[in-house]
Design a protein around this motif. Structure first.
Motif, mmCIF file in Angstrom:
data_model
loop_
_atom_site.group_PDB
_atom_site.id
_atom_site.type_symbol
_atom_site.label_atom_id
_atom_site.label_comp_id
_atom_site.label_asym_id
_atom_site.label_seq_id
_atom_site.Cartn_x
_atom_site.Cartn_y
_atom_site.Cartn_z
ATOM 1 N N PHE A 523 0.837 -1.197 0.000
ATOM 2 C CA PHE A 523 0.000 0.000 0.000
ATOM 3 C C PHE A 523 0.872 1.247 0.000
ATOM 4 C CE2 PHE A 523 -2.400 3.509 1.521
ATOM 5 C CZ PHE A 523 -3.658 3.340 0.944
ATOM 6 N N ILE A 524 1.901 1.233 0.844
ATOM 7 C CA ILE A 524 2.754 2.424 0.931
ATOM 8 C C ILE A 524 3.409 2.707 -0.420
ATOM 9 C CG2 ILE A 524 4.833 3.357 2.023
ATOM 10 C CD1 ILE A 524 4.001 1.880 4.580
ATOM 11 N N ASP A 525 3.972 1.666 -1.032
ATOM 12 C CA ASP A 525 4.638 1.851 -2.332
ATOM 13 C C ASP A 525 3.666 2.359 -3.383
ATOM 14 O OD1 ASP A 525 7.027 1.038 -1.341
ATOM 15 O OD2 ASP A 525 6.784 -1.070 -1.944
ATOM 16 N N ARG A 526 2.537 1.672 -3.466
ATOM 17 C CA ARG A 526 1.574 2.031 -4.519
ATOM 18 C C ARG A 526 0.995 3.425 -4.282
ATOM 19 N NH1 ARG A 526 3.751 -1.559 -6.449
ATOM 20 N NH2 ARG A 526 2.924 -3.496 -7.337
ATOM 21 N N SER A 527 0.822 3.786 -3.029
ATOM 22 C CA SER A 527 0.221 5.097 -2.782
ATOM 23 C C SER A 527 1.170 6.209 -3.225
ATOM 24 C CB SER A 527 -0.156 5.249 -1.311
ATOM 25 O OG SER A 527 0.998 5.276 -0.503
ATOM 26 N N HIS A 528 2.461 5.985 -3.018
ATOM 27 C CA HIS A 528 3.410 7.016 -3.468
ATOM 28 C C HIS A 528 3.424 7.114 -4.983
ATOM 29 C CE1 HIS A 528 5.205 8.731 0.104
ATOM 30 N NE2 HIS A 528 5.094 7.531 0.675
ATOM 31 N N SER A 529 3.395 5.974 -5.658
ATOM 32 C CA SER A 529 3.350 6.041 -7.117
ATOM 33 C C SER A 529 2.055 6.693 -7.558
ATOM 34 C CB SER A 529 3.442 4.661 -7.765
ATOM 35 O OG SER A 529 4.183 3.807 -6.967
#
Ligand SMILES: Nc1ncnc2c1ncn2[C@@H]1O[C@H](COP(=O)(O)OP(=O)(O)OP(=O)(O)O)[C@@H](O)[C@H]1O
Ligand SMILES: [Mg+2]
Lengths: 599, 473
Positions: A523-529
């Motif tokens: 979630f953290i990775d995808r939210s930043h992208s």
């Protein structure tokens, strides 16, 4: 030399003086008065001895007898301990029908155990080696061991059958003709660590089933950890949770100067709790030692040593043992009280100057060892600390902190918000963590080190950002920082929070911890992208999917870990705008998320 | 089951003109007779007035007696001491109910002497943990902040942490009255009141309230008034608890013990300790205060095979409203939670002013939920806590950036917080648990369903109906 006798000349509280013309030794166990209360010689002073009494001293009089036992304060270690509840001097509390504890109560008769010999007449045995086994359905197989310091040739050995714990089942003869009669149990002085052949380095974590401990601040098997916290912050619940779910073979639970109802709770729950690995009741592999806050103070001090001695005994059979002590502060306070009665000069906060060295000696008894017999076992010590006023700068917390490798302080603010476990993720640390990455890699989780570090950084960043938000307002922070705040809140809610009362989440397997951590990181990775791809923070925060991530610990159980993959896929889909550089994807991802969650 | 029976005969020995020294409450006597540690002693002065004490130390040539009543106005010559040959005992019996006694169990209501069925040591004996039965029976107190969020169960020890000038007495009376009414077997209820260093006004307040509720005949009052000896304060709760244990575990009653003010008790303990010249731990209080308080509080509980229970509701005033002060601190480490009263709420006119965040009931998880109260009770309580804790943060933020600076999501918490305090905590009449639960669900409706992550989808669907937005249900 046993049986030296003395007469009380002076008594007040738990300490007395007696006059003797016999020979007593320091730390010798003694029997006091006509009720034969248990005591220990603290000082030798000319023809007088100073004794601390582990039971209520009311009614003692000058002139009453004090009789030496000829050996230091000791306990009998045997297979019958498993499943029992004992007082601080290892006397069974189950023996009597009385609802109230009166001083000088008698020791229940030793139980009978099924004995199986593992040696034959003529075999040579050295210290620590087994001459027999006690095998009981579903329980760990226990060894009957030659006590440390003894060796010889087997002269006789009992055949298989039920025996008394104290009955001689094996005779050893040394070269010089000395013979030793051995039973299934042995007596050991509680203040002396049991010897081992050598200490071994840590080999893996003690899996506690608590995510914040295992993933962020793990403790090694044979490690030592402290759990300090003000009243009501969750020390006991966490200790009980670890006792219930950790993957040690044997659990020693010491209630030292705490509540009677908590012991009653442990007593009621342990027989009902199944070991998640074997399906057998936890009570079959645990020993409970109870010295509640209204039981005599001196026995509180002894109970800690009694507990660790029992732990070492099972360690020497090759088991991984976890000992939970709640609370070590009460032990320190007992030391302080006795020291005050002896008129010793106090150091900090009234504690005696030797508090630090006593703490150090105690925690040194943790470790992973190769026993005299060659069996490898460990004792992990986890002690609660109850600092006055919740202030961690007091002597007991400080001395403890110096002697442990894992520090799990509980935060009052978290506890008040009913955010459990209330371990403060920024004040806690684990010195064992570096050595334990290898274990997680072996579980197929090479990202453990990296994930752990990222999570800790995120939580650190949260504090700074919250401080800034309080000055300039949340909305004026740059979008990536707003997102970091959202993610940090998510990390707390979705991963660190774990209720001991939950049917689903009270305990978390390593596989599930890995899956949850990966879900969070996804979630953290995808939210930043997604943010880079044009999605707004408000858009991300408004995703209905977030509720599912926040509740994943409650909704997805240990036996349905595969469901986390679906959740991760849904995260990918909901934040898919990351791949799409064009704007206007926000509403699309919202509808997508809505569709997924509807399924 | 035999309890605490003290069968040692009361050997009365006189010791005339044997006093060596008198220092505060400590009387040192020549050791001309045999006596045991902690034996009770009556000291008679030259006027024949008697004061109670106990043997605290025995030296080769001396007996040290701690006089529980004041050591003031005692001569050193002409003293006589009467040794009981046993620790301090209290003669208990069913005739206790309906009586008013002083701090050492002597009638002060003008009634006849107590009919004694059994003599018991006032110090009691520790309950064997193995013999304890877990407290699980929910007591409806009628107070939402307690019933809904910090439930009290039979056999629990749950103190009120208060401060000077706050309505803790009223709250205690309310709880005592209501807890009684709910009992299915009304006749199995008893109230034991221990007034420790209380003023005449407080004593009268409790007495009148109990009388009005018609419970006087089911009540025993032990009164150590503020103008009585401070050392006697140490005895009042011990006599009260000895009576309570008898009523609970021998007579099988559900006993509620209200003890007020534990702060006076602790101050008396400090005074006596200082008199003994002991090295203090924190703020002058003795290092054994934890154990001493535990020897009182641990007398609460249930015992297997006994139908009765002993529930304690001690009241203490936090010096300087400081919860980290040794008195509330050590109490909190012993009791099974605490109900904290807050001056801020009191000032806002919220009655009872219960600060729910620092309040806690540790036995709550055993006494509520399916089979006890309501299936969704634990989740509702958890959600209310989470939301109210967030409210606090939002209020903090609002106090810096202003309400306008808050996001819409945050503003909802201000609304929730007000409703929570004014509708849920504040109340002027007792509420049933069902009413409390209803209010709980109702105040939550100020918040969007998506925020209520302590509730499952099913719980939201069941209770959060007014809201249109139900997250992903
Ligand atoms: N991990 C947890 N999950 C759910 N509830 C918890 C957890 N930890 C604590 N609690 C709640 O907090 C209460 C107090 O916890 P606990 O009794 O463990 O505190 P403590 O630190 O041992 O206090 P003390 O020092 O006074 O013994 C519990 O009764 C329970 O309601
Ligand atoms: Mg605790």
């Amino acid at each position: 030399m046993s049986g030296a006798s003395a007469r009380i000349v002076q008594v007040g509280g738990p300490v007395l003086r007696a006059e003797t013309d016999g020979v007593f030794r320091s730390n010798e166990a003694v029997e006091v008065g006509h009720q034969r209360l248990i005591g220990e010689v603290l000082r030798l002073d000319g023809n007088q001895i100073v004794v601390q009494v582990f039971e209520e001293t009311a009614g003692l009089k000058p002139g009453d007898p004090v009789t030496g036992t000829g050996r230091p304060l000791s306990v009998r270690l045997g297979p019958g301990l498993l499943g029992g509840i004992f007082d601080g001097l290892l006397r069974p509390l189950t023996g009597s029908d009385e609802s109230f504890i009166e001083p000088g109560f008698t020791i229940a008769a030793a139980g009978r155990v099924p004995f199986t010999p593992v040696v034959e007449t003529g075999d040579e045995l050295t210290e620590g080696q087994a001459f027999g086994k006690v095998v009981r359905e579903g329980r760990p197989d226990l060894l009957c061991m030659v006590p440390p310091g003894i060796s010889g040739k087997v002269e006789s050995i009992a055949s298989a059958g039920d025996v008394d714990e104290t009955e001689t089942v094996c005779k050893l003869a040394e070269e010089d003709g000395t013979s030793h009669e051995l039973s299934c149990s042995q007596v050991w002085p509680v203040r002396d660590p049991r010897p081992a052949r050598r200490r071994l380095p840590a080999s893996g974590p003690l899996i506690t089933g608590q995510r914040i401990m295992d993933t962020l601040f793990p403790v090694a098997r044979g490690g030592r950890a402290a759990l300090p916290g003000g009243f009501g912050t969750g020390k006991t619940i966490l200790q009980q949770s670890v006792a219930k779910w950790c993957d040690a073979d044997i659990i020693i639970y010491v209630g030292c100067g705490e509540r009677g109802n908590e012991m009653a709770e442990v007593l009621r729950e342990f027989p009902e709790l199944e070991d998640p690995r074997t399906g057998r009741p936890l009570s079959e592999r645990s020993v409970i030692i109870a010295n509640t806050s209204n039981m005599p103070v001196a026995a509180r001090e002894a109970s800690i040593y009694t507990g660790v001695t029992v732990a070492e005994y099972f360690r020497d059979m090759g088991f991984d043992v976890a000992m939970l002590a709640d609370s070590t502060s009460r032990w320190a306070e007992a030391l302080r009280e006795i020291s005050g009665r002896l008129g010793e000069l106090p150091a900090e906060a009234g504690y005696p100057a030797y508090l630090g060295s006593r703490k150090a000696e105690f925690y040194e008894r943790a470790g992973r060892t190769e026993a005299l017999s060659g069996a490898v076992g460990s004792v992990t010590l986890i002690g609660a600390v109850s600092p006055p006023g919740g202030d961690f700068s007091e002597p007991v917390t400080l001395y403890t902190q110096r002697n442990v490798r894992c520090f799990w302080p509980l935060d009052r603010e978290r506890a008040r918000a009913r955010f459990y476990p209330a371990i403060h993720p920024l004040q806690a640390y684990s010195e064992d963590a570096d050595e334990l990455g290898q274990w997680w890699r072996e579980q197929g989780y090479p990202e453990w080190d990296g994930h752990r570090r990222r999570l800790l950084e995120l939580l650190g960043e949260q504090v700074q950002l919250e401080r800034m938000a309080r000055i300039v307002g949340k909305d004026t922070l740059p979008a990536p920082q707003q997102l970091a705040l959202l993610n940090a809140e998510l990390a707390n809610e979705a991963f660190l929070r774990q209720s001991a009362m939950s049917d689903v989440d009270a305990f978390c397997t390593p596989e599930r911890q890995i899956a949850m951590m990966r879900t969070l990181m996804r979630f953290i990775d995808r939210s930043h992208s997604a943010l880079e791809g044009g999605m707004t923070v408000a858009g991300i925060a408004g995703l209905p999917l977030l509720r599912r991530v926040r509740r994943m610990g409650e909704e997805i159980g240990n036996d349905e870990v595969e469901r986390f993959e679906k959740l991760q896929a849904d995260i990918d889909a909901a934040l898919a705008s990351s791949g799409v550089v064009e704007s206007g994807t926000e509403s699309k991802s919202e509808t997508e998320a809505g569709q997924e969650t509807a399924t | 089951m035999s309890i605490l029976a003290q069968d040692r005969t009361r050997a009365e020995i006189r010791l005339e003109d044997a006093a060596l020294s008198l220092d505060g409450p400590l009387l040192v006597l020549k050791r001309e007779i045999e006596c045991g540690l902690h034996d009770a002693v009556e000291v008679l002065d030259d006027n024949g007035q008697s004061r109670l004490g106990r043997v605290v130390a025995l030296r080769p040539d001396a007996i040290v007696v701690d006089i529980h009543a004041s050591g003031r106005d005692l001569p050193i010559s002409g003293l006589r001491a009467r040794f009981h040959g046993a620790p301090l005992n209290f003669g208990v019996g069913p005739g206790l109910l309906g009586r008013i006694l002083d701090g050492t169990g002597a009638p002060i209501d003008g009634g006849p002497p107590l009919a004694v069925v059994e003599e018991r040591s006032v110090n009691g004996a520790p309950i064997n943990p193995v013999a304890r039965d877990l407290p699980v029976d929910f007591i409806e107190t009628g107070v939402t902040a307690i019933d809904l969020l910090n439930a009290l169960v039979r056999g629990q020890k749950l103190p009120l942490f208060s401060g000077g000038g706050m309505p803790h007495d009223r709250l205690a009376i309310r709880i005592a009255e209501h807890a009684r009414l709910l009992g299915e077997r009304d006749e199995a209820f008893a109230l034991v009141f221990a007034g420790i260093g209380v003023s005449h006004t407080t004593a009268a307040l409790f007495r009148n309230a109990i009388e009005e509720s018609g419970a006087l005949e089911r009540t025993v009052m032990f009164l150590n008034l503020a103008d009585e000896s401070s050392a006697q304060r140490l005895l009042a709760p011990r006599y009260a608890l000895t009576a309570a244990e008898y009523l609970a575990f021998t007579e099988g009653l559900h006993v509620l013990v209200v003890m007020t003010d534990m702060t006076s008790y602790c101050e008396a303990l400090r005074e006596v300790s200082a008199g003994h010249g002991e090295i203090p731990a924190r703020k002058g209080y003795p290092g054994y205060m934890y154990s001493d308080l535990a020897s009182l509080f641990e007398r609460a509980g249930r015992i297997r095979g006994c139908s009765g229970s002993l529930t304690q509701l001690p009241i203490l005033t936090m010096p300087g409203d400081d919860i980290t002060h040794p008195i509330p601190d050590l109490t909190g480490y012993i009791t099974e939670g605490q109900i904290v009263l807050d001056r801020g709420l009191h000032r806002k006119g919220i009655e009872p002013p219960i600060a729910v965040l620092p309040s806690l009931s540790r036995l709550v998880d055993q006494g509520i939920g399916e089979g006890f109260t309501d299936v969704d009770h634990p989740a509702l309580s958890a959600q209310l806590y989470a939301a109210y804790a967030r409210t606090r943060q939002v209020r903090l933020l609002a106090s810096v950036v202003g309400e306008e600076g808050l996001s819409e999501g945050d503003r909802a918490y201000l609304e929730f917080g007000d409703a929570f305090e004014q509708r849920l905590i504040a109340q002027d009449a007792p509420r049933s648990l069902a009413e409390s639960l209803e209010i709980g669900w109702d105040v939550l409706r100020a918040l969007p369903a998506g925020d209520l992550t302590r509730l499952s989808d099913e719980q939201l669907a069941r209770h959060h109906v007014k809201s249109t937005e139900t997250g992903d249900g």
